[in-house]
Scaffold this active site. Sequence first.
Site, PDB file in Angstrom:
ATOM      1  N   GLN A 137       0.844  -1.252   0.340  1.00 24.92           N
ATOM      2  CA  GLN A 137      -0.119  -0.042  -0.015  1.00 24.92           C
ATOM      3  C   GLN A 137       0.998   1.270   0.105  1.00 24.92           C
ATOM      4  OE1 GLN A 137      -1.692   0.607   3.718  1.00 24.92           O
ATOM      5  NE2 GLN A 137      -3.513   1.639   3.000  1.00 24.92           N
ATOM      6  N   SER A 140       1.369   6.603   2.512  1.00 22.00           N
ATOM      7  CA  SER A 140       1.975   7.442   3.407  1.00 22.00           C
ATOM      8  C   SER A 140       3.166   8.013   2.686  1.00 22.00           C
ATOM      9  CB  SER A 140       2.345   6.663   4.931  1.00 22.00           C
ATOM     10  OG  SER A 140       1.088   6.184   5.353  1.00 22.00           O
ATOM     11  N   SER A 172       4.541  -1.159   4.058  1.00 24.28           N
ATOM     12  CA  SER A 172       4.878  -2.746   4.574  1.00 24.28           C
ATOM     13  C   SER A 172       4.952  -3.762   3.459  1.00 24.28           C
ATOM     14  CB  SER A 172       3.701  -3.089   5.355  1.00 24.28           C
ATOM     15  OG  SER A 172       3.265  -2.268   6.390  1.00 24.28           O
ATOM     16  N   GLU A 255      -9.057  -1.038   6.358  1.00 22.30           N
ATOM     17  CA  GLU A 255      -8.104  -1.146   7.290  1.00 22.30           C
ATOM     18  C   GLU A 255      -8.169  -1.197   8.569  1.00 22.30           C
ATOM     19  OE1 GLU A 255      -5.094   1.617   6.248  1.00 22.30           O
ATOM     20  OE2 GLU A 255      -3.529   0.263   6.959  1.00 22.30           O
ATOM     21  N   ASN A 377      -4.055   6.083  17.086  1.00 24.72           N
ATOM     22  CA  ASN A 377      -5.005   6.186  18.136  1.00 24.72           C
ATOM     23  C   ASN A 377      -5.390   7.399  18.327  1.00 24.72           C
ATOM     24  OD1 ASN A 377      -4.365   3.629  18.690  1.00 24.72           O
ATOM     25  ND2 ASN A 377      -4.408   3.421  20.840  1.00 24.72           N
ATOM     26  N   GLU A 378      -4.863   8.732  18.379  1.00 18.15           N
ATOM     27  CA  GLU A 378      -5.324   9.997  18.428  1.00 18.15           C
ATOM     28  C   GLU A 378      -6.360  10.295  17.303  1.00 18.15           C
ATOM     29  OE1 GLU A 378      -2.156   9.216  18.610  1.00 18.15           O
ATOM     30  OE2 GLU A 378      -1.961   9.194  20.748  1.00 18.15           O
TER      31      GLU A 378
HETATM   32  C1  LIG Z   1       3.332  -1.092  11.442  1.00 23.40           C
HETATM   33  C2  LIG Z   1       2.925   0.180  10.303  1.00 23.40           C
HETATM   34  C3  LIG Z   1       2.723  -0.302   9.051  1.00 23.40           C
HETATM   35  C4  LIG Z   1       2.359   0.758   8.094  1.00 23.40           C
HETATM   36  N1  LIG Z   1       2.108   0.325   6.980  1.00 23.40           N
HETATM   37  C5  LIG Z   1       1.742   1.146   5.850  1.00 23.40           C
HETATM   38  C6  LIG Z   1       1.734   0.727   4.505  1.00 23.40           C
HETATM   39  O1  LIG Z   1       1.871  -0.358   4.292  1.00 23.40           O
HETATM   40  N2  LIG Z   1       1.405   1.839   3.760  1.00 23.40           N
HETATM   41  C7  LIG Z   1       1.310   3.040   3.843  1.00 23.40           C
HETATM   42  O2  LIG Z   1       0.919   3.960   3.255  1.00 23.40           O
HETATM   43  N3  LIG Z   1       1.410   3.537   5.304  1.00 23.40           N
HETATM   44  C8  LIG Z   1       1.851   2.585   6.151  1.00 23.40           C
HETATM   45  N4  LIG Z   1       2.054   3.035   7.636  1.00 23.40           N
HETATM   46  C9  LIG Z   1       2.072   4.472   7.983  1.00 23.40           C
HETATM   47  C10 LIG Z   1       0.738   4.784   8.786  1.00 23.40           C
HETATM   48  O3  LIG Z   1      -0.397   4.875   7.996  1.00 23.40           O
HETATM   49  C11 LIG Z   1       1.116   6.343   9.331  1.00 23.40           C
HETATM   50  O4  LIG Z   1       2.439   6.092   9.967  1.00 23.40           O
HETATM   51  C12 LIG Z   1      -0.119   6.911   9.806  1.00 23.40           C
HETATM   52  O5  LIG Z   1      -1.150   7.119   9.336  1.00 23.40           O
HETATM   53  C13 LIG Z   1       0.499   8.170  10.792  1.00 23.40           C
HETATM   54  O6  LIG Z   1       1.350   9.077  10.268  1.00 23.40           O
HETATM   55  P1  LIG Z   1       2.728   9.782  10.439  1.00 23.40           P
HETATM   56  O7  LIG Z   1       3.571   8.484  10.793  1.00 23.40           O
HETATM   57  O8  LIG Z   1       3.192  10.654   9.329  1.00 23.40           O
HETATM   58  O9  LIG Z   1       2.405  10.530  11.842  1.00 23.40           O
HETATM   59  P2  LIG Z   1       1.773  11.867  11.849  1.00 23.40           P
HETATM   60  O10 LIG Z   1       0.789  12.048  10.981  1.00 23.40           O
HETATM   61  O11 LIG Z   1       2.832  12.994  11.434  1.00 23.40           O
HETATM   62  O12 LIG Z   1       1.346  12.262  13.380  1.00 23.40           O
HETATM   63  C14 LIG Z   1       2.227  12.604  14.266  1.00 23.40           C
HETATM   64  C15 LIG Z   1       1.555  12.601  15.754  1.00 23.40           C
HETATM   65  O13 LIG Z   1       0.540  13.299  15.647  1.00 23.40           O
HETATM   66  C16 LIG Z   1      -0.835  13.108  16.068  1.00 23.40           C
HETATM   67  N5  LIG Z   1      -1.700  13.656  15.106  1.00 23.40           N
HETATM   68  C17 LIG Z   1      -1.790  14.029  13.775  1.00 23.40           C
HETATM   69  N6  LIG Z   1      -2.818  14.463  13.369  1.00 23.40           N
HETATM   70  C18 LIG Z   1      -3.698  14.605  14.612  1.00 23.40           C
HETATM   71  C19 LIG Z   1      -5.203  15.231  14.764  1.00 23.40           C
HETATM   72  N7  LIG Z   1      -5.753  15.531  13.738  1.00 23.40           N
HETATM   73  N8  LIG Z   1      -5.418  15.098  16.215  1.00 23.40           N
HETATM   74  C20 LIG Z   1      -4.780  14.693  16.867  1.00 23.40           C
HETATM   75  N9  LIG Z   1      -3.439  14.033  16.986  1.00 23.40           N
HETATM   76  C21 LIG Z   1      -2.882  13.940  15.682  1.00 23.40           C
HETATM   77  C22 LIG Z   1      -0.531  11.539  15.886  1.00 23.40           C
HETATM   78  O14 LIG Z   1      -1.645  10.791  16.265  1.00 23.40           O
HETATM   79  C23 LIG Z   1       0.606  11.409  15.989  1.00 23.40           C
HETATM   80  O15 LIG Z   1       1.060  10.986  17.348  1.00 23.40           O
HETATM   81  C24 LIG Z   1       2.418   2.002   8.450  1.00 23.40           C
HETATM   82  C25 LIG Z   1       2.670   2.396   9.744  1.00 23.40           C
HETATM   83  C26 LIG Z   1       3.112   1.339  10.899  1.00 23.40           C
HETATM   84  C27 LIG Z   1       3.208   1.835  12.245  1.00 23.40           C
END
Ligand SMILES: Cc1cc2nc3c(=O)[nH]c(=O)nc-3n(C[C@H](O)[C@H](O)[C@H](O)COP(=O)(O)OP(=O)(O)OC[C@H]3O[C@@H](n4cnc5c(N)ncnc54)[C@H](O)[C@@H]3O)c2cc1C
Length: 409
Positions: A137, A140, A172, A255, A377-378
């Site tokens: 996928q 991100s 992933s 998902e 979770n947020e």
């Molecule tokens: C094990 C794993 C597998 C994954 N696999 C894939 C995959 O196959 N393909 C893919 O495309 N992506 C994948 N991801 C990515 C995943 O979807 C993103 O990590 C996730 O959406 C969070 O985005 P970010 O890491 O950019 O964090 P950010 O969006 O930058 O968030 C940073 C912090 O800010 C908080 N935050 C952000 N916005 C808000 C809001 N509006 N209100 C309150 N708090 C907020 C978040 O909760 C977090 O604590 C994977 C992630 C993990 C951990």
Amino acid sequence: MDFEDTPEEAAFRQEVRAFLEAHATLRTGTDADWSRGNVATDPDQQAEYVRRCQEWQRTLYDHGWAGLAWPKAFGGAGRSPAHQIIFNQELAVFDATSGFIGAAQQLVGPPLMRHGSREQQARYLGPLLRGDEGWCQLFSEPGAGSDLACLATRAVADGDEWVVNGQKVWTSAAQHADFGILLARTDPDAPKHKGITFFIVDMRSPGIEIRPLVQATGLTHFNEVFLTDVRIPAANVVGEVGEGWTVARTVLASEAGMIGGAGQSSTFDAVLALARECERTADPLIRQRLADVYIRERIIKFLGYRMQTAIMHKRGTPPDPSVLKNFFTTTLSRRVELAVELEGAGGMLAGSDAPQDGFWQQQVMAQFSSRIGGGTNEVHKNMIGERALGLPAEPRADKDVPWRDLPRS
Ligand SMILES: Cc1cc2nc3c(=O)[nH]c(=O)nc-3n(C[C@H](O)[C@H](O)[C@H](O)COP(=O)(O)OP(=O)(O)OC[C@H]3O[C@@H](n4cnc5c(N)ncnc54)[C@H](O)[C@@H]3O)c2cc1C
């Protein structure tokens, strides 16, 4: 909530149990269970885990259990989501899993069935169901995670092809994938949710570079993926050009449900066995925490029953997938942290020096990924607030602004 199966459900449950008894063994709740997770950092052991997942998927397929709730027209068994829930409930006590293959089916199947062309459905759904082809996928990006619609990977039309440039991250299983579902921006002048298009990309296309990311667990679950002048045939657009967000929403809904649904499988027995092995079951504080984990796992099970009842009898509202997802991930954290504490000083070791070859240490390090992947979770708390509790929505000042004019990191 119904705890009793209808006669039809009970007959189906018997059928499932008979199949599972014939083709799998019961979980022991110890590290002898191969299906409890891929914790090996050794490439040969990882390959063996993947092989067993593929073998199990093929067993499901050959006996008509793959794609249980998929329509028959797409190669599925044509049963209802409630049948799938019953199947998962029964499977939870057996030592079998199709691992990431099952996850790929839940992410890729729904968008192709709902929005794909007939040619795309005919080409990709069969091998996906058999587990013959792997998928990843590509959503991100470094600047687009929770706020996915900010994504900046660009696709520009060139004849009957699209040329794609950009970077994805946290992808992933990209290193094992044959194909990817890709979101790219095709109209930077449209607001951020518009002007995104959903593509199928062959992961062996020239211009794709996959760099595995080593996590704190030592595993390389996910990757950075760089796309440089990658050419994608126009026939690989899923849905309409510029309407990729609608297709992506099908994936995101599936998902969250998938990660919450993982709670069907209890590992309480494994923690209890560890407490006994470490001679800690007489400690009143440990007993309290064991009871807490047990109760939470029962609640997850009952949330599953509520879901089953609502789907099967169309009665009441099923629990929001965000509730299941968050409750599952917080329970997982309590369980794995308890397990490492039970090990005492041994819990500070890692790898083969640690009890059970460091299984619980890896689980502690991996717990954060389930709290982040599939929406943090947020973010799910925001969804519970808006959808389940009817609270006012977050302010979204950038909703109608052209993506090109948005401030980006
Ligand atoms: C094990 C794993 C597998 C994954 N696999 C894939 C995959 O196959 N393909 C893919 O495309 N992506 C994948 N991801 C990515 C995943 O979807 C993103 O990590 C996730 O959406 C969070 O985005 P970010 O890491 O950019 O964090 P950010 O969006 O930058 O968030 C940073 C912090 O800010 C908080 N935050 C952000 N916005 C808000 C809001 N509006 N209100 C309150 N708090 C907020 C978040 O909760 C977090 O604590 C994977 C992630 C993990 C951990």
